[in-house]
Motif scaffolding. Structure first.
Motif, mmCIF file in Angstrom:
data_model
loop_
_atom_site.group_PDB
_atom_site.id
_atom_site.type_symbol
_atom_site.label_atom_id
_atom_site.label_comp_id
_atom_site.label_asym_id
_atom_site.label_seq_id
_atom_site.Cartn_x
_atom_site.Cartn_y
_atom_site.Cartn_z
ATOM 1 N N HIS A 164 17.760 -2.173 19.758
ATOM 2 C CA HIS A 164 17.120 -3.014 18.746
ATOM 3 C C HIS A 164 15.864 -2.331 18.235
ATOM 4 N N THR A 165 15.716 -2.253 16.942
ATOM 5 C CA THR A 165 14.495 -1.771 16.333
ATOM 6 C C THR A 165 14.018 -2.828 15.365
ATOM 7 N N CYS A 166 12.737 -3.108 15.399
ATOM 8 C CA CYS A 166 12.143 -4.002 14.418
ATOM 9 C C CYS A 166 11.629 -3.147 13.274
ATOM 10 N N TRP A 167 11.764 -3.646 12.077
ATOM 11 C CA TRP A 167 11.310 -2.952 10.879
ATOM 12 C C TRP A 167 10.277 -3.830 10.186
ATOM 13 N N LEU A 168 9.128 -3.244 9.871
ATOM 14 C CA LEU A 168 8.056 -3.973 9.211
ATOM 15 C C LEU A 168 7.946 -3.491 7.776
ATOM 16 N N ALA A 169 8.008 -4.431 6.838
ATOM 17 C CA ALA A 169 7.858 -4.119 5.413
ATOM 18 C C ALA A 169 6.505 -4.646 4.948
ATOM 19 N N THR A 170 5.707 -3.742 4.375
ATOM 20 C CA THR A 170 4.417 -4.088 3.791
ATOM 21 C C THR A 170 4.424 -3.607 2.346
ATOM 22 N N THR A 171 3.334 -3.866 1.634
ATOM 23 C CA THR A 171 3.261 -3.486 0.225
ATOM 24 C C THR A 171 2.198 -2.411 0.019
ATOM 25 N N ASN A 172 2.605 -1.292 -0.589
ATOM 26 C CA ASN A 172 1.674 -0.214 -0.932
ATOM 27 C C ASN A 172 0.748 -0.652 -2.066
ATOM 28 N N PRO A 173 -0.368 0.060 -2.265
ATOM 29 C CA PRO A 173 -1.303 -0.305 -3.338
ATOM 30 C C PRO A 173 -0.664 -0.370 -4.723
ATOM 31 N N ASP A 174 0.367 0.448 -4.975
ATOM 32 C CA ASP A 174 1.007 0.442 -6.296
ATOM 33 C C ASP A 174 2.095 -0.625 -6.410
ATOM 34 N N GLY A 175 2.256 -1.464 -5.367
ATOM 35 C CA GLY A 175 3.248 -2.526 -5.391
ATOM 36 C C GLY A 175 4.597 -2.139 -4.822
ATOM 37 N N SER A 176 4.785 -0.872 -4.513
ATOM 38 C CA SER A 176 6.060 -0.436 -3.945
ATOM 39 C C SER A 176 6.129 -0.822 -2.469
ATOM 40 N N PRO A 177 7.343 -0.967 -1.942
ATOM 41 C CA PRO A 177 7.477 -1.358 -0.538
ATOM 42 C C PRO A 177 7.249 -0.182 0.406
ATOM 43 N N HIS A 178 6.764 -0.484 1.582
ATOM 44 C CA HIS A 178 6.657 0.478 2.678
ATOM 45 C C HIS A 178 7.338 -0.157 3.887
ATOM 46 N N VAL A 179 8.310 0.520 4.468
ATOM 47 C CA VAL A 179 9.048 0.015 5.619
ATOM 48 C C VAL A 179 8.956 1.038 6.737
ATOM 49 N N THR A 180 8.655 0.562 7.950
ATOM 50 C CA THR A 180 8.558 1.452 9.091
ATOM 51 C C THR A 180 9.034 0.730 10.349
ATOM 52 N N GLY A 181 9.604 1.481 11.260
ATOM 53 C CA GLY A 181 10.027 0.920 12.535
ATOM 54 C C GLY A 181 8.826 0.648 13.422
ATOM 55 N N ILE A 182 8.862 -0.475 14.129
ATOM 56 C CA ILE A 182 7.785 -0.829 15.052
ATOM 57 C C ILE A 182 8.381 -1.425 16.319
ATOM 58 N N GLY A 183 7.583 -1.475 17.355
ATOM 59 C CA GLY A 183 7.920 -2.242 18.547
ATOM 60 C C GLY A 183 7.244 -3.596 18.416
ATOM 61 N N ALA A 184 7.970 -4.655 18.606
ATOM 62 C CA ALA A 184 7.394 -5.995 18.476
ATOM 63 C C ALA A 184 7.886 -6.876 19.611
ATOM 64 N N LEU A 185 7.059 -7.841 19.964
ATOM 65 C CA LEU A 185 7.408 -8.828 20.982
ATOM 66 C C LEU A 185 7.456 -10.207 20.341
ATOM 67 N N TRP A 186 8.357 -11.055 20.809
ATOM 68 C CA TRP A 186 8.405 -12.451 20.395
ATOM 69 C C TRP A 186 7.791 -13.267 21.527
ATOM 70 N N VAL A 187 6.649 -13.887 21.259
ATOM 71 C CA VAL A 187 5.933 -14.677 22.257
ATOM 72 C C VAL A 187 5.366 -15.904 21.563
ATOM 73 N N ASP A 188 5.591 -17.062 22.143
ATOM 74 C CA ASP A 188 5.010 -18.319 21.633
ATOM 75 C C ASP A 188 5.314 -18.554 20.155
ATOM 76 N N GLY A 189 6.543 -18.289 19.748
ATOM 77 C CA GLY A 189 6.961 -18.582 18.383
ATOM 78 C C GLY A 189 6.465 -17.627 17.323
ATOM 79 N N CYS A 190 5.978 -16.460 17.728
ATOM 80 C CA CYS A 190 5.462 -15.464 16.771
ATOM 81 C C CYS A 190 5.896 -14.067 17.195
ATOM 82 N N PHE A 191 5.914 -13.159 16.223
ATOM 83 C CA PHE A 191 6.058 -11.743 16.536
ATOM 84 C C PHE A 191 4.666 -11.150 16.694
ATOM 85 N N TRP A 192 4.551 -10.209 17.627
ATOM 86 C CA TRP A 192 3.295 -9.512 17.898
ATOM 87 C C TRP A 192 3.600 -8.020 17.855
ATOM 88 N N PHE A 193 2.754 -7.270 17.178
ATOM 89 C CA PHE A 193 2.923 -5.815 17.119
ATOM 90 C C PHE A 193 1.548 -5.182 17.087
#
Length: 176
Positions: free
Chosen positions: A40-69
């Motif tokens: 399993h790999t988690c992928w995080l999508a954020t927004t670059n300054p020019d509005g384009s998407p940025h996606v990168t693999g991260i390690g994340a934990l699910w704890v207390d109803g939220c993801f933490w990275f």
């Protein structure tokens, strides 16, 4: 919480969020051979300054109803989140594919940072709280995390979509 059946067209059932949460709570390791198809790999999508998407693999934990990275604040994702904290985390589990949209918040509570460090250490990454008490350090991390210190982020779901990958199928969107 509002649930919308995205697979009504196929007479597929509405998926139950509690089942998704139970599976996330059971853990989604990144160790080879433990996820679908291989891990399993988690992928995080954020927004670059020019509005384009940025996606990168991260390690994340699910704890207390939220993801933490965690990440360094100088990384692209860290800079993107500082400017616009809206983001989407996605992952594929054996039972479903999932996207979770929300706002990532930097964690500033030392007890919470220490708790997450202990959780990551228990999973095999030797994370520990740094001298500030507000960030993590370790001998290593993912290259995309940048150099320490690594700040912990909390992503509480505002919306989520799951597509079942096992019978009886289904696709559901939730708004929290």
């Amino acid at each position: 919480m509002e649930a919308i059946n995205l697979a009504d067209l196929y007479d597929s059932p509405l998926l139950d969020w509690s089942g998704i949460e139970d599976r996330l709570g059971a853990g989604l390791t990144q160790a080879p051979g433990t996820g679908g198809p291989d891990r399993h790999t988690c992928w995080l999508a954020t927004t670059n300054p020019d509005g384009s998407p940025h996606v990168t693999g991260i390690g994340a934990l699910w704890v207390d109803g939220c993801f933490w990275f965690e990440t360094g604040q100088g990384t692209r994702k860290g800079r993107n989140l500082a400017r616009d904290p809206r983001c989407v985390l996605s992952l594929a589990a054996l039972e479903f594919d999932l996207t979770v949209a929300g706002v990532a918040e930097v964690v500033t509570d030392p007890a919470t940072v220490a708790d997450l460090a202990a959780r990551w250490a228990a999973e095999g990454w030797p994370a520990r709280v740094d001298d500030t008490g507000l960030a993590l350090t370790a001998e290593f991390s993912a290259p995309s995390a940048g150099p320490p210190p690594w700040h912990v982020y909390r992503l509480a779901p505002r919306a989520a979509t799951a597509v079942a990958t096992v019978e009886p199928g289904g696709a559901t969107r939730w708004r929290f």
